[in-house]
Write a protein that holds these residues in place. Structure first.
Motif, mmCIF file in Angstrom:
data_model
loop_
_atom_site.group_PDB
_atom_site.id
_atom_site.type_symbol
_atom_site.label_atom_id
_atom_site.label_comp_id
_atom_site.label_asym_id
_atom_site.label_seq_id
_atom_site.Cartn_x
_atom_site.Cartn_y
_atom_site.Cartn_z
ATOM 1 N N PRO A 41 0.900 -1.261 -0.043
ATOM 2 C CA PRO A 41 -0.085 0.085 0.052
ATOM 3 C C PRO A 41 0.798 1.225 0.059
ATOM 4 O O PRO A 41 1.989 1.242 0.384
ATOM 5 C CB PRO A 41 -0.702 0.063 1.302
ATOM 6 C CG PRO A 41 -0.076 -0.929 1.909
ATOM 7 C CD PRO A 41 0.619 -1.959 1.247
ATOM 8 N N ALA A 91 -6.773 -0.944 0.993
ATOM 9 C CA ALA A 91 -7.407 -0.112 0.112
ATOM 10 C C ALA A 91 -9.106 -0.293 -0.229
ATOM 11 O O ALA A 91 -9.606 0.686 -0.390
ATOM 12 C CB ALA A 91 -6.696 -0.475 -1.512
ATOM 13 N N ILE A 93 -5.812 4.897 -0.577
ATOM 14 C CA ILE A 93 -4.664 3.900 -0.551
ATOM 15 C C ILE A 93 -4.450 3.511 -1.916
ATOM 16 O O ILE A 93 -5.639 3.076 -2.393
ATOM 17 C CB ILE A 93 -4.781 2.956 0.499
ATOM 18 C CG1 ILE A 93 -4.821 3.644 1.972
ATOM 19 C CG2 ILE A 93 -3.787 1.931 0.391
ATOM 20 C CD1 ILE A 93 -5.077 2.339 2.967
ATOM 21 N N SER A 94 -3.339 3.493 -2.511
ATOM 22 C CA SER A 94 -3.170 2.659 -3.927
ATOM 23 C C SER A 94 -2.147 1.811 -3.766
ATOM 24 O O SER A 94 -1.669 1.579 -2.377
ATOM 25 C CB SER A 94 -2.943 3.625 -4.892
ATOM 26 O OG SER A 94 -1.495 4.421 -4.578
#
Length: 276
Positions: A59, A102, A110-111
């Motif tokens: 993340p 995510a 969050i990616s």
């Protein structure tokens, strides 16, 4: 067919058995899943290798979108995220790459980005295909790399998996989907102790198995007595033999010099095929 060669402890001869069995079959896929310390390739004449990086997603938190609500950290059972007063800390080595953080983030803050944890190496030698993994130094989680090695299983051929020693998650991951497990042990108190733990682990997985005693003759008969008590089949005895030891010290698989063992491994493979 998928056969996993396992042991409760290191140094029993697990890799020796896996390599010699693969060479005896002449058309096997040998997968070294002991990614923390692979050594099957040291017993084979390896030429050019195909190297592939193994990546896992971890993340990345956007501080402009994050409200520090803490839902990501509450979700992560591995404590890979810590929400402080001013920022979210990501402990990438503890992340199991499930992607759950995510999904639960209400702000979409969050990616994920890829992180390399190791590599797989593939080569063809002596009529067999060898694939092994090398985990980067300091990486605590080997499972994704073991999965990457196992993606090279060829369902049309005999696949021999050299498992990590012990009874941890890495053994269970290697054994999963196997048709049969060969346990390699030695006739010593340590060998028996760790064999008992390994058998209990594989029993829990539910995969059929048998045992090979390596360096037979150096200890006592308690391993055989234990196998009789548990009703476990003794598949083979490899003696504590100077010729075998000398060949190993020179990096030569003993089936290349001792034809009787090549025949014994071929018979063992046929026996397992009939059992399955």
């Amino acid at each position: 067919m998928i056969i996993t060669v396992a042991s409760g402890k290191g140094g029993t001869g697990k890799t020796t058995v896996a390599v010699n069995m693969a060479l005896s079959s002449r058309e096997a896929v040998l997968l070294d899943c002991d990614v923390e310390e692979p050594n099957a390739h040291t017993l084979l004449k390896i030429g050019n290798e195909t190297i592939t990086s193994v990546l896992v997603p971890v993340p990345v938190v956007d501080p402009d979108l994050c409200t520090l609500c803490g839902k990501c950290a509450d979700f992560c059972e591995f404590n890979a995220l810590f929400v402080g007063k001013e920022e979210v800390l990501v402990y990438k080595e503890m992340c199991h790459s499930c992607g759950g953080c995510a999904l639960v983030c209400p702000e979409g803050a969050i990616s994920e980005k890829d992180r390399e944890i190791g590599e797989t190496r593939a080569a063809t030698t002596d009529g067999i295909k060898l694939v092994y993994g090398e985990l980067n130094v300091g990486e605590p989680i080997s499972i994704p790399l073991i999965k990457a090695v196992k993606r090279n299983i060829d369902e049309q051929k005999l696949n021999i998996l050299d498992a990590p020693p012990g009874t941890s998650c890495s053994l269970i991951e290697t054994v999963e989907d196997s048709d049969y497990v060969i346990m390699v042990t030695e006739p010593t108190p340590f060998g028996l102790h760790d064999l008992e733990m390994a058998i209990d682990t594989v029993d829990a997985v539910g995969t059929p198995y048998g045992v090979i005693i390596n360096r037979y003759g150096i200890g006592d008969e308690k391993v055989e007595e234990f196998l009789d008590e548990r009703g476990v089949e003794l598949l083979m005895k490899i003696p504590f033999d100077r010729k075998i030891a000398e060949l190993y010290s020179r990096g030569i698989p003993f089936v290349n010099e001792l034809e009787e063992y090549r025949s014994a491994f071929v018979d063992l493979i046929d026996k397992i095929k009939e059992y399955i």
